[in-house]
Write a protein that holds these residues in place. Structure first.
Motif, mmCIF file in Angstrom:
data_model
loop_
_atom_site.group_PDB
_atom_site.id
_atom_site.type_symbol
_atom_site.label_atom_id
_atom_site.label_comp_id
_atom_site.label_asym_id
_atom_site.label_seq_id
_atom_site.Cartn_x
_atom_site.Cartn_y
_atom_site.Cartn_z
ATOM 1 N N PRO A 68 0.701 -1.348 0.022
ATOM 2 C CA PRO A 68 -0.030 -0.104 0.168
ATOM 3 C C PRO A 68 0.946 1.184 -0.077
ATOM 4 N N VAL A 69 0.372 2.309 -0.746
ATOM 5 C CA VAL A 69 1.251 3.384 -0.742
ATOM 6 C C VAL A 69 1.577 4.196 0.380
ATOM 7 N N ASP A 70 0.608 4.287 1.394
ATOM 8 C CA ASP A 70 1.081 5.059 2.564
ATOM 9 C C ASP A 70 1.680 3.991 3.778
ATOM 10 N N LEU A 71 1.849 2.822 3.356
ATOM 11 C CA LEU A 71 2.312 1.847 4.429
ATOM 12 C C LEU A 71 3.518 2.576 4.903
ATOM 13 N N ARG A 72 4.569 2.870 4.215
ATOM 14 C CA ARG A 72 5.938 3.471 4.569
ATOM 15 C C ARG A 72 5.607 4.616 5.462
ATOM 16 N N SER A 73 5.004 5.537 5.066
ATOM 17 C CA SER A 73 4.790 6.790 6.013
ATOM 18 C C SER A 73 3.896 6.347 7.406
ATOM 19 N N LYS A 74 3.154 5.318 7.364
ATOM 20 C CA LYS A 74 2.519 4.865 8.559
ATOM 21 C C LYS A 74 3.500 4.359 9.545
ATOM 22 N N VAL A 93 -0.395 -3.296 13.480
ATOM 23 C CA VAL A 93 0.199 -2.829 12.389
ATOM 24 C C VAL A 93 -0.168 -3.703 11.235
ATOM 25 N N THR A 94 -0.633 -4.852 11.421
ATOM 26 C CA THR A 94 -0.927 -5.749 10.497
ATOM 27 C C THR A 94 -2.287 -5.573 10.040
ATOM 28 N N ALA A 95 -3.086 -4.587 10.238
ATOM 29 C CA ALA A 95 -4.587 -4.288 10.010
ATOM 30 C C ALA A 95 -4.789 -4.523 8.547
ATOM 31 N N PRO A 96 -6.061 -5.227 8.701
ATOM 32 C CA PRO A 96 -6.248 -5.440 6.855
ATOM 33 C C PRO A 96 -6.101 -4.265 5.814
ATOM 34 N N ASP A 97 -6.433 -3.227 6.506
ATOM 35 C CA ASP A 97 -6.071 -1.895 5.218
ATOM 36 C C ASP A 97 -4.532 -1.697 5.194
ATOM 37 N N LEU A 98 -3.352 -2.141 5.857
ATOM 38 C CA LEU A 98 -2.191 -2.108 5.658
ATOM 39 C C LEU A 98 -1.388 -3.066 5.104
ATOM 40 N N VAL A 99 -1.809 -4.474 5.440
ATOM 41 C CA VAL A 99 -1.064 -5.613 4.826
ATOM 42 C C VAL A 99 -1.995 -6.555 4.363
ATOM 43 N N PRO A 100 -1.889 -7.047 3.150
ATOM 44 C CA PRO A 100 -2.906 -8.256 2.783
ATOM 45 C C PRO A 100 -2.671 -9.499 3.666
#
Length: 118
Positions: A68-74, A93-100
């Motif tokens: 995901p594009v915003d993962l690095r910034s998060k 940190v491994t919430a579904p919206d962050l990591v498949p």
């Protein structure tokens, strides 16, 4: 896990550093000691083969997924919060919206991969 036989490098040391060996993150001399241990110790060799198969399976199944594009910034923001001593939100940190999610891997698939390697 141990085969019960004495080795120059103890089974527990090999298993404690197995991922460093798999990821080629240890000095050459240490790698040589591990390779010699695997030649002598079939339980450790089997564990190595299983972990190697899992790593290959994860790479094959997940290696081409886009991050995901915003993962690095998060992640960097969370690190900054921790370093500054501020309270860190309890969000996973491994919430579904962050990591498949990883695919479901059964022991049958892993066993087949290990057998195929032999």
């Amino acid at each position: 896990m141990s085969c019960g036989d004495p080795h120059e490098t103890d089974c527990s040391e090999v298993l404690d550093h197995l991922y460093e060996f798999l990821d080629k993150e240890m000095p050459d001399g240490e790698c040589t000691k591990f390779e010699e241990h695997f030649e002598e110790c079939s339980p450790c060799l089997e564990k190595y083969g299983l972990e190697q198969a899992v790593k290959k399976l994860v790479k094959r199944c997940c290696g081409s997924d886009d991050v995901p594009v915003d993962l690095r910034s998060k992640v960097l923001g969370r690190i900054d919060l921790i370093r500054s001593g501020q309270a860190v939100p309890e969000q996973d940190v491994t919430a579904p919206d962050l990591v498949p999610p990883l695919p479901d891997v059964t022991s049958d698939v892993l066993s087949a991969a290990v057998e195929k390697k032999k």
